[in-house]
Design a protein around this motif. Structure first.
Motif, PDB file in Angstrom:
ATOM      1  N   TYR A 109      40.264  37.453  43.954  1.00  0.00           N
ATOM      2  CA  TYR A 109      39.189  36.516  44.249  1.00  0.00           C
ATOM      3  C   TYR A 109      39.721  35.439  45.184  1.00  0.00           C
ATOM      4  O   TYR A 109      40.864  34.979  45.032  1.00  0.00           O
ATOM      5  CB  TYR A 109      38.659  35.874  42.964  1.00  0.00           C
ATOM      6  CG  TYR A 109      38.142  36.876  41.965  1.00  0.00           C
ATOM      7  CD1 TYR A 109      36.884  37.455  42.116  1.00  0.00           C
ATOM      8  CD2 TYR A 109      38.920  37.251  40.877  1.00  0.00           C
ATOM      9  CE1 TYR A 109      36.408  38.379  41.198  1.00  0.00           C
ATOM     10  CE2 TYR A 109      38.455  38.180  39.951  1.00  0.00           C
ATOM     11  CZ  TYR A 109      37.195  38.739  40.126  1.00  0.00           C
ATOM     12  OH  TYR A 109      36.743  39.660  39.222  1.00  0.00           O
ATOM     13  N   PRO A 110      38.899  35.001  46.154  1.00  0.00           N
ATOM     14  CA  PRO A 110      39.350  33.949  47.066  1.00  0.00           C
ATOM     15  C   PRO A 110      39.382  32.590  46.366  1.00  0.00           C
ATOM     16  O   PRO A 110      38.534  32.296  45.528  1.00  0.00           O
ATOM     17  CB  PRO A 110      38.284  33.964  48.168  1.00  0.00           C
ATOM     18  CG  PRO A 110      37.059  34.522  47.502  1.00  0.00           C
ATOM     19  CD  PRO A 110      37.549  35.489  46.472  1.00  0.00           C
TER      20      PRO A 110
ATOM     21  N   PRO B 283      43.204  37.726  39.179  1.00  0.00           N
ATOM     22  CA  PRO B 283      42.884  36.873  38.025  1.00  0.00           C
ATOM     23  C   PRO B 283      43.919  37.020  36.918  1.00  0.00           C
ATOM     24  O   PRO B 283      44.547  38.068  36.754  1.00  0.00           O
ATOM     25  CB  PRO B 283      41.527  37.409  37.564  1.00  0.00           C
ATOM     26  CG  PRO B 283      41.547  38.850  37.957  1.00  0.00           C
ATOM     27  CD  PRO B 283      42.313  38.903  39.250  1.00  0.00           C
ATOM     28  N   ALA B 284      44.085  35.958  36.155  1.00  0.00           N
ATOM     29  CA  ALA B 284      44.865  36.004  34.918  1.00  0.00           C
ATOM     30  C   ALA B 284      43.889  36.138  33.763  1.00  0.00           C
ATOM     31  O   ALA B 284      42.812  35.545  33.780  1.00  0.00           O
ATOM     32  CB  ALA B 284      45.705  34.732  34.766  1.00  0.00           C
TER      33      ALA B 284
ATOM     34  N   PRO C 270      42.478  32.229  39.426  1.00  0.00           N
ATOM     35  CA  PRO C 270      41.224  32.665  38.777  1.00  0.00           C
ATOM     36  C   PRO C 270      41.546  33.094  37.335  1.00  0.00           C
ATOM     37  O   PRO C 270      42.523  33.814  37.099  1.00  0.00           O
ATOM     38  CB  PRO C 270      40.787  33.864  39.626  1.00  0.00           C
ATOM     39  CG  PRO C 270      41.458  33.653  40.953  1.00  0.00           C
ATOM     40  CD  PRO C 270      42.767  32.993  40.647  1.00  0.00           C
ATOM     41  N   LEU C 271      40.731  32.632  36.407  1.00  0.00           N
ATOM     42  CA  LEU C 271      41.087  32.791  34.993  1.00  0.00           C
ATOM     43  C   LEU C 271      39.925  33.337  34.188  1.00  0.00           C
ATOM     44  O   LEU C 271      38.805  32.832  34.267  1.00  0.00           O
ATOM     45  CB  LEU C 271      41.530  31.445  34.417  1.00  0.00           C
ATOM     46  CG  LEU C 271      41.901  31.392  32.938  1.00  0.00           C
ATOM     47  CD1 LEU C 271      43.104  32.276  32.638  1.00  0.00           C
ATOM     48  CD2 LEU C 271      42.196  29.947  32.519  1.00  0.00           C
TER      49      LEU C 271
ATOM     50  N   GLU D  52      35.043  26.691  39.617  1.00  0.00           N
ATOM     51  CA  GLU D  52      36.469  26.599  39.301  1.00  0.00           C
ATOM     52  C   GLU D  52      37.134  27.955  39.076  1.00  0.00           C
ATOM     53  O   GLU D  52      38.313  28.021  38.728  1.00  0.00           O
ATOM     54  CB  GLU D  52      36.672  25.742  38.045  1.00  0.00           C
ATOM     55  CG  GLU D  52      36.105  24.334  38.152  1.00  0.00           C
ATOM     56  CD  GLU D  52      36.808  23.503  39.211  1.00  0.00           C
ATOM     57  OE1 GLU D  52      37.896  23.910  39.680  1.00  0.00           O
ATOM     58  OE2 GLU D  52      36.248  22.445  39.574  1.00  0.00           O
ATOM     59  N   ARG D  53      36.401  29.060  39.277  1.00  0.00           N
ATOM     60  CA  ARG D  53      36.947  30.404  39.035  1.00  0.00           C
ATOM     61  C   ARG D  53      37.410  30.545  37.584  1.00  0.00           C
ATOM     62  O   ARG D  53      38.505  31.021  37.300  1.00  0.00           O
ATOM     63  CB  ARG D  53      38.100  30.726  39.983  1.00  0.00           C
ATOM     64  CG  ARG D  53      37.836  30.478  41.456  1.00  0.00           C
ATOM     65  CD  ARG D  53      36.774  31.406  42.024  1.00  0.00           C
ATOM     66  NE  ARG D  53      36.766  31.400  43.472  1.00  0.00           N
ATOM     67  CZ  ARG D  53      36.076  30.558  44.228  1.00  0.00           C
ATOM     68  NH1 ARG D  53      35.326  29.617  43.643  1.00  0.00           N
ATOM     69  NH2 ARG D  53      36.115  30.638  45.532  1.00  0.00           N
ATOM     70  N   LEU D  54      36.539  30.135  36.682  1.00  0.00           N
ATOM     71  CA  LEU D  54      36.825  30.237  35.248  1.00  0.00           C
ATOM     72  C   LEU D  54      35.701  31.022  34.581  1.00  0.00           C
ATOM     73  O   LEU D  54      34.534  30.632  34.655  1.00  0.00           O
ATOM     74  CB  LEU D  54      36.931  28.851  34.614  1.00  0.00           C
ATOM     75  CG  LEU D  54      37.010  28.806  33.072  1.00  0.00           C
ATOM     76  CD1 LEU D  54      38.294  29.472  32.578  1.00  0.00           C
ATOM     77  CD2 LEU D  54      36.926  27.369  32.565  1.00  0.00           C
TER      78      LEU D  54
END
Length: 599
Positions: free
Chosen positions: A254-255, A264-265, A479-480, A516-518
């Motif tokens: 993901y950007p 991602p994690a 990213p999470l 926030e990519r969460l």
């Protein structure tokens, strides 16, 4: 008037004469009645035709729509409620619809609820369906049309003609377009109707269902949150593992704000200690099954970068013979309480007591002991009678309030500052792009300690993600996907200070997840217990078998699918994701993509 059988029984006498008195020629062949074929010439197409006998209506109002099809005898046994059909318009556009009801109606006006009819039927081996009409009520889903060589869909805005042939939808492109299923994305399962996979003439014949996972058509759905709900034995852990495995695929990226594409994690809180097995391959996946998975673009196999972060709590010991993932022991430092004082508030402090803890006691303790202050030192701090007297006399904290706080913040000796590395020192190891971190809590017998550990670690991740001045860039920039099994135990709505703070924090996280990519990935068998402010932010709901009526009502899926939930077999599911597709039934993969289950 005699029927055809009467004529067939008639034979003329030998001495009959013609009208002219001449005897009929003995060699002249008798005229026979020619048999008439009642079947129309040519081969049948489809399963039947649209009927206008009760009206043929497409309306903006669902209750006014009337769309019914007559199903021919030879097709009746193959028709099912929920099946997808196609009816073509003369100009080439197609109506994509779904069977919502099936009905036998009498062909002729008669009363078959009689003794004679019933006893006659009881003596027969089969039923003559020709005496009945078999009608299918249809729900229009979309109009399919071609534009620039591409198949597209729009709302149903036109009515088909009477006697239009209806056929089973058997083309993958028609079905995916009709149901708005993305061609690419995160694999979830195969489209089904009534527990049977929808099959096409393509190879593979099944319809794969995927969740959008790019920014071309909106935000990836992973950051708009997912709920997996299912009862014990429904296959929810199996299905959750298979979905999480897709997010850990090597090509998944993901950007982020600095222009990089980052894997991602995944951090999975694991009360039953099942997800660390994702480190290992599933021996049940042989070479043939592996080729099938690769042909459909499904990520599979153990995730090498899997670590089990084991919380050190008192004398509890962790044994893990069922997986080969690396184990890392950690503890919760008391310094985390400064930013999240509700961690030691439990469910017993009232607003007045909580205010004294946050505004007076913790700030004073931090001034004396700094960031290195421990829980043991905090208890000694509260045991000082001079401090209590001073605060009481100054009117800052009443004596009774002080005593109540002291009683309620005791009991965390086994949680904070144990003989292990603090989680705050392990952040770069805990959150790894492309890696899976599990936090098992099965070995902790104290539910209060379990809740504190899970909420402490989850809050660390959420706080850093939402912060404009983060302490740990690794969390902010990765990213999470935050997975939480038995989420109802941690994100429940309750009338307490702690619950209010937790729900507020995670509701904010859910609202800002896209930015926030969460992403939250919640797994539960009691969805009705998850706090409403969080539940409202869930975009994708995956429902497996649930037997509890309150739980079924809570997931808020369409009523036509709601009634099927208690009867679904293991691995069957309903997916309700309005921004991805129409509500659909799916069947998950029969084999877990990683190791699953203990020997």
């Amino acid at each position: 008037m005699s029927d055809l059988g009467d004529f067939e029984d008639y034979e003329p006498d030998d001495d009959s004469s013609s009208s002219g008195g001449e005897t009929a020629d003995a060699g002249e062949a008798e005229d026979d009645f020619e048999e008439v074929d009642v079947s129309p010439a040519g081969s049948d197409r489809g399963i039947g035709t649209l009927s206008a006998s009760e009206g043929l209506i497409i309306s903006e109002e669902e209750d006014d729509t009337c769309l019914r099809a007559y199903v021919t005898v030879e097709n009746r046994s193959a028709v099912r409620i929920g099946s997808y059909l196609i009816a073509s318009y003369p100009d080439g556009e197609r109506l994509f619809c779904r069977i919502v009801a099936l009905e036998y109606a009498q062909e002729f006006r008669s009363d078959d609820a009689t003794e004679i009819h019933s006893r006659r039927a009881m003596r027969q081996d089969d039923i003559d369906e020709n005496d009945y009409k078999f009608m299918a009520s249809l729900e229009p889903v979309a109009v399919l049309y071609s534009e620039g060589g591409e198949l597209k869909r729009r709302m149903t805005d036109r009515v088909p003609k009477p006697e239009t042939v209806v056929r089973q939808a058997e083309d993958s492109a028609e079905i995916k377009t009709g149901l708005k299923i993305p061609e690419e994305g995160v694999f979830v399962g195969h489209l089904s109707v009534g527990g049977e996979k929808v099959r096409t003439a393509a190879d593979p014949p099944t319809i794969d269902y995927r969740l959008k996972d790019d920014y071309e058509s909106g935000d990836p759905l992973v950051f708009r949150h997912t709920l997996v709900a299912g009862g014990t034995g429904s296959g929810k852990t199996h299905g959750a593992k298979n979905m999480l495995r897709q997010y850990l695929a090597e090509e998944r990226r993901y950007p982020i704000e600095d222009g990089r594409d980052v894997s991602p994690a995944v951090v999975q809180f694991d009360p039953q200690d099942e997800y660390a097995q994702m480190h290992d391959d599933n021996p049940a996946i042989d070479a043939d099954y592996e080729r099938r998975l690769e042909r459909e673009g499904v990520a599979h196999g153990g995730v090498d970068d899997t670590k089990a972060f084991v919380p050190k709590v008192g004398d509890a010991t962790y044994a893990a013979s069922h997986h080969r993932a690396e184990q890392v022991e950690f503890t919760i430092p008391f310094s985390m309480v400064y930013d999240n004082p509700w961690l030691i508030a439990g469910s017993a402090l009232n607003d007045n007591q909580y205010g004294a803890l946050v505004s007076v006691l913790l700030p004073r303790f931090k001034r004396q002991y700094g960031d290195s202050g421990t829980y043991s030192q905090f208890k000694s701090f509260l045991d000082d009678p001079a401090l209590q007297e001073e605060l009481d006399e100054s009117g800052r904290v009443h004596e009774a309030t002080f005593d109540a706080i002291k009683r309620r913040v005791y009991g965390f000796d086994d949680v904070f500052d144990q003989e292990a590395r603090p989680i705050t020192d392990l952040v770069s190891e805990f959150v790894r792009p492309g890696g899976l971190t599990t936090v098992p809590t099965y070995h902790i017998s104290d539910s209060r300690a379990t809740t504190t550990v899970v909420l402490a670690v989850a809050s660390l991740l959420v706080d850093e993600k939402l912060s404009n001045d983060p302490e740990f860039d690794r969390i902010k920039e990765t990213p999470l996907l935050l997975g939480m099994d038995e989420a109802h135990n941690f994100l429940t709505d309750a009338d307490s200070v702690q619950a209010n703070k937790v729900i507020g924090k995670f509701a904010d996280a859910a609202k800002q997840g896209r930015k926030e990519r969460l992403g939250l990935f919640l797994i539960t068998q009691d969805p009705q217990d998850i706090a409403d402010p969080i539940f409202k932010q869930i975009n994708t709901t995956i429902v497996l078998n649930l037997g509890d009526e309150d739980a079924i009502k809570a997931v808020n899926i369409p009523s036509n699918l709601e009634g099927k939930v208690p009867y679904m077999e293991k691995g069957q599911m309903v997916v309700y994701s309005p921004d991805n597709s129409e509500p659909v039934e799916l069947i998950g993969l029969p084999r877990c993509l990683t190791r699953h289950g203990r020997d």
